[in-house]
Structures are given as structure tokens and as C-alpha cells.
Design a protein around this motif. Structure first.
Motif, PDB file in Angstrom:
ATOM      1  N   SER A  98       0.834  -1.198   0.000  1.00 36.21           N
ATOM      2  CA  SER A  98       0.000   0.000   0.000  1.00 36.21           C
ATOM      3  C   SER A  98       0.870   1.249   0.000  1.00 36.21           C
ATOM      4  N   PRO A  99       0.405   2.333  -0.660  1.00 29.26           N
ATOM      5  CA  PRO A  99       1.175   3.580  -0.634  1.00 29.26           C
ATOM      6  C   PRO A  99       1.410   4.067   0.794  1.00 29.26           C
ATOM      7  N   GLU A 100       2.470   4.813   0.991  1.00 30.93           N
ATOM      8  CA  GLU A 100       2.814   5.349   2.295  1.00 30.93           C
ATOM      9  C   GLU A 100       1.722   6.287   2.803  1.00 30.93           C
ATOM     10  N   PRO A 101       1.498   6.330   4.125  1.00 31.83           N
ATOM     11  CA  PRO A 101       0.547   7.305   4.680  1.00 31.83           C
ATOM     12  C   PRO A 101       0.930   8.727   4.275  1.00 31.83           C
ATOM     13  N   GLY A 102      -0.061   9.517   3.908  1.00 30.23           N
ATOM     14  CA  GLY A 102       0.197  10.891   3.501  1.00 30.23           C
ATOM     15  C   GLY A 102       0.647  11.049   2.073  1.00 30.23           C
ATOM     16  N   THR A 103       0.587   9.962   1.297  1.00 31.76           N
ATOM     17  CA  THR A 103       1.009  10.009  -0.103  1.00 31.76           C
ATOM     18  C   THR A 103       0.085  10.916  -0.921  1.00 31.76           C
ATOM     19  N   VAL A 104       0.682  11.663  -1.855  1.00 27.61           N
ATOM     20  CA  VAL A 104      -0.078  12.540  -2.751  1.00 27.61           C
ATOM     21  C   VAL A 104       0.147  12.075  -4.185  1.00 27.61           C
ATOM     22  N   LEU A 105      -0.940  11.940  -4.920  1.00 26.25           N
ATOM     23  CA  LEU A 105      -0.867  11.588  -6.333  1.00 26.25           C
ATOM     24  C   LEU A 105      -0.986  12.877  -7.137  1.00 26.25           C
ATOM     25  N   GLY A 106       0.029  13.192  -7.927  1.00 30.97           N
ATOM     26  CA  GLY A 106      -0.011  14.437  -8.679  1.00 30.97           C
ATOM     27  C   GLY A 106       1.194  14.598  -9.568  1.00 30.97           C
ATOM     28  N   SER A 107       1.245  15.711 -10.269  1.00 27.16           N
ATOM     29  CA  SER A 107       2.303  15.993 -11.233  1.00 27.16           C
ATOM     30  C   SER A 107       3.393  16.852 -10.611  1.00 27.16           C
ATOM     31  N   GLY A 108       4.645  16.469 -10.862  1.00 25.26           N
ATOM     32  CA  GLY A 108       5.753  17.287 -10.406  1.00 25.26           C
ATOM     33  C   GLY A 108       5.809  18.625 -11.103  1.00 25.26           C
ATOM     34  N   MET A 109       5.182  18.736 -12.274  1.00 29.05           N
ATOM     35  CA  MET A 109       5.184  19.989 -13.015  1.00 29.05           C
ATOM     36  C   MET A 109       4.078  20.935 -12.570  1.00 29.05           C
ATOM     37  N   GLN A 110       3.220  20.462 -11.668  1.00 32.65           N
ATOM     38  CA  GLN A 110       2.161  21.313 -11.101  1.00 32.65           C
ATOM     39  C   GLN A 110       1.888  20.813  -9.683  1.00 32.65           C
ATOM     40  N   LEU A 111       2.810  21.105  -8.779  1.00 33.84           N
ATOM     41  CA  LEU A 111       2.721  20.564  -7.423  1.00 33.84           C
ATOM     42  C   LEU A 111       1.497  21.123  -6.701  1.00 33.84           C
ATOM     43  N   PRO A 112       0.679  20.245  -6.121  1.00 37.88           N
ATOM     44  CA  PRO A 112      -0.566  20.682  -5.478  1.00 37.88           C
ATOM     45  C   PRO A 112      -0.346  21.158  -4.039  1.00 37.88           C
TER      46      PRO A 112
END
Length: 253
Positions: A98-112
Motif C-alpha cells: 500500500s502507498p505510504e501514509p500521507g502520499t499525494v498523487l499528482g504531477s511534479g510539473m504542477q505541485l498541489p
């Protein structure tokens, strides 16, 4: 600007860019595909030691752009950091389960994230996998607080490992190397030139670092080479082949 930047120790850290360290990392790179635990474990431990050379990680909030599976999470948290990984690929994030707790799915070219959110913004071997690497680098500076650290390293296209699993045939062209790999292995490479792998140079990274008035350059160094090899960055053409991986270390003003 002195290209050495300096391995000036701001905090005590067990980081020694010796020939023995370079050989150990080279051996680990040879088993990236067959023994990822060994490869990523060694790289994560070395990465944390390198970052600690410039910043105290105890209590620091670290953003890892392109964090991938949990190897880096363990290493950074083991140093006392609050760790947030971001990746565009859920499969990469789930490499150890499972992904790490607090993981964010997104683009490095548009950091959320808001401006100035993190104490340390880190990225290892990701810039060569995005179509606009310097937009991603700009975003890393943006989300780092004033006084915070930006550590970004990437694999140079003209280095011996530039084609990743298709090397050294990438010297004959990225698309040709990908086709050759597919014929030999029966499936396309993980890193497909023009889609998930791009030609990024040392010269471009040096230009970008010099162009940012809002940062102090702490180091521009061949990441995996011994300390005495800093001079290769001063020699055009040679630096593109010999540097292998360029580390850019900045302090946000």
C-alpha cells in the motif's frame, strides 16, 4: 560562481563522497531490475546522508517529488523527518504494498501545494522522466519555504546510464534503443524514450541554477562520483558523459 558549490557540512552527517562509496553505488545500480530492494535501499540511505550534509532533517517537513515505493520514506523518517511523497504513478507508489501514509498523487510539473510549504524539497532521478524538467524544478523552489533546502538530482542523457535499461544503445538514438530492447526482451522498456524518458543535459541544469535569483547555490556536483571529481562539471562535453548524475543543491532565499 564556483561550480564546486562545496561539500560544506552545515550539520554533522555520515556522508563521505569517496571512491569506495561510488563503487558501492555502481554495484547497486547493476541490480536495479533484478534486486530493487538492494538498489533502492542503498540509494535511499545515501540520499538521506547527502541531504543531511546541508540540512538538519530532525523535525523537518520533506516533500519527495517522485517518491515511488517506501524505501525513501523509511530512510527520511528514520532521520526524524516528516515525509510526504508525491508521484504521478500509483503503481510506483505501491511498489512495496500500500502507498505510504500521507502520499499525494499528482504531477511534479504542477505541485498541489501552497508556496513555501516545505523545509526540504527533494527529488532523485525524476527530472529525466518529465517532458518539462525545468518547470518541475521551478515548482520545487516555489513550494520550499525561505531558508529551506531544494535538492534535485537527475541522470544525464549522454552519460553511460542515460538510456536506463536501454543503455548503452541510447547513444545511437533513444527510439532505436527502445526498439532494440523490445525485440530482445519481448516487451517495451519501462522507460520509453519520448514518453517517460527524455534527454536532459548537465548544461541545462547549470543554466537553470544560475538563472534563479531567489536561491543560493550550495552545490553543483556529480552526485555519485568521489569528491575530487567535481572538476568534470567545468569541462563542456566531458561533463555530459562523465558526470553521470548531476545534483543541484539550493537554499531558498
Amino acid at each position: 560562481m564556483d561550480l564546486r558549490g562545496g561539500y560544506r557540512a552545515l550539520v554533522p552527517a555520515p556522508f563521505r563522497p569517496t571512491l569506495r562509496r561510488s563503487w558501492r553505488l555502481f554495484r547497486a545500480f547493476q541490480v536495479e531490475q533484478t534486486d530493487p530492494d538492494r538498489f533502492y535501499g542503498a540509494l535511499a540511505a545515501d540520499s538521506v546522508a547527502h541531504v543531511q550534509h546541508f540540512a538538519d532533517l530532525d523535525g523537518a517537513w520533506v516533500l519527495d517529488v517522485g517518491g515511488g515505493p517506501g524505501y525513501f520514506a523509511r530512510a527520511f523518517r528514520g532521520a526524524g523527518a516528516r515525509y510526504t511523497p508525491l508521484d504521478a504513478d500509483l503503481g510506483e507508489l505501491s511498489g512495496l504494498g500500500s502507498p505510504e501514509p500521507g502520499t499525494v498523487l499528482g504531477s511534479g510539473m504542477q505541485l498541489p501545494f501552497a508556496d513555501g510549504s516545505f523545509d526540504v524539497t527533494y527529488s532523485s532521478n525524476v527530472l529525466e522522466h518529465v517532458p518539462d524538467p525545468w518547470l518541475m524544478a521551478d515548482e520545487m523552489v516555489r513550494v520550499t519555504r525561505p531558508g529551506g533546502l531544494v535538492f534535485c538530482s537527475y541522470t544525464l542523457w549522454w552519460g553511460p546510464w542515460g538510456g536506463h535499461e536501454t543503455a548503452p544503445w541510447h547513444y545511437l538514438g533513444g527510439h532505436r534503443a527502445a526498439r532494440r530492447y523490445a525485440r530482445r526482451e519481448g516487451h517495451p522498456p519501462k522507460n520509453v524514450f519520448g514518453t517517460s524518458l527524455f534527454a536532459v543535459t548537465a548544461a541545462a541544469g547549470l543554466r537553470w541554477a544560475r538563472s534563479r535569483p531567489d536561491v543560493e547555490v550550495l552545490a553543483l556536483v556529480p552526485r555519485y562520483l568521489p569528491r575530487w571529481a567535481w572538476w568534470v562539471l567545468r569541462v563542456p562535453v566531458v561533463r555530459e558523459v562523465v558526470t553521470w548524475n548531476l545534483a543541484i543543491v539550493l537554499r531558498r532565499r
